[in-house]
Write an enzyme that holds these catalytic residues in place. Sequence first.
Site, mmCIF file in Angstrom:
data_model
loop_
_atom_site.group_PDB
_atom_site.id
_atom_site.type_symbol
_atom_site.label_atom_id
_atom_site.label_comp_id
_atom_site.label_asym_id
_atom_site.label_seq_id
_atom_site.Cartn_x
_atom_site.Cartn_y
_atom_site.Cartn_z
ATOM 1 C CE1 TYR A 28 109.920 31.896 -77.159
ATOM 2 C CE2 TYR A 28 109.855 33.452 -79.189
ATOM 3 C CZ TYR A 28 110.062 32.137 -78.514
ATOM 4 O OH TYR A 28 110.493 31.368 -79.254
ATOM 5 C CG ASN A 79 114.471 29.088 -71.469
ATOM 6 O OD1 ASN A 79 114.625 28.568 -72.367
ATOM 7 N ND2 ASN A 79 113.247 29.951 -71.562
ATOM 8 C CG ASP A 92 128.340 15.418 -72.215
ATOM 9 O OD1 ASP A 92 127.340 14.574 -72.118
ATOM 10 O OD2 ASP A 92 129.075 15.393 -73.017
ATOM 11 C CG HIS A 105 111.488 24.882 -72.698
ATOM 12 N ND1 HIS A 105 112.684 25.317 -73.618
ATOM 13 C CD2 HIS A 105 111.597 23.593 -72.321
ATOM 14 C CE1 HIS A 105 113.236 24.533 -73.651
ATOM 15 N NE2 HIS A 105 113.032 23.505 -72.800
ATOM 16 N NE ARG A 116 110.663 26.787 -82.405
ATOM 17 C CZ ARG A 116 111.415 27.680 -82.507
ATOM 18 N NH1 ARG A 116 112.502 27.565 -81.479
ATOM 19 N NH2 ARG A 116 111.575 28.452 -83.434
#
Length: 152
Positions: A28, A79, A92, A105, A116
């Site tokens: 990350y 994200n 929704d 992402h 994923r």
Amino acid sequence: MAPTAALPVFVLNGPNLNLLGQREPEKYGSTSLEEVRRMCEGVAEGLGLAVDFRQSNHEGTLVDWIQEARTAASGIILNPAGYTTTSVAILDALLAAERPVVEVHVTNIHQREEFRQHSYVSKAARAVIAGAGVQGYDLALQHMARLVAGAR
Ligand code: CA2
């Protein structure tokens, strides 16, 4: 500088993204979420946008914020993190918000584990940015500036 849009763009971050820069930097990166927030504010200012940057570990809170965006935001950058693959409730809410949505992402989810790779959020997103690292937020804001200006 372009005029600031009347309503901010909500930049919403899902569960565990508060750990950005603190764990798993090989995946990350080493930029913290606070640094991402500051980067977004700088980029947005240059684009004539305001941002309201938030993070929550709770699905219902994210749903509440997306409902809030219906009247309080010009667009939503999201994200959804771990809720990407599970949350019909977030989908929704996004569909009901009637605001342009850009999904971000940090990692390329399509290169990762199969679980994923499916995103409910993508069903509501005008664009999806994955794998550009935290730079993806910058790209999302640039695209959002075009969307809130009325581009398709
Ligand atoms: O690549 C992304 O941005 C993800 O949305 C990140 C999620 C993951 O569940 C998605 O599949 C892809 C995970 C967010 C957790 O963030 C962490 C950051 C640093 C250390 C640990 C977790």
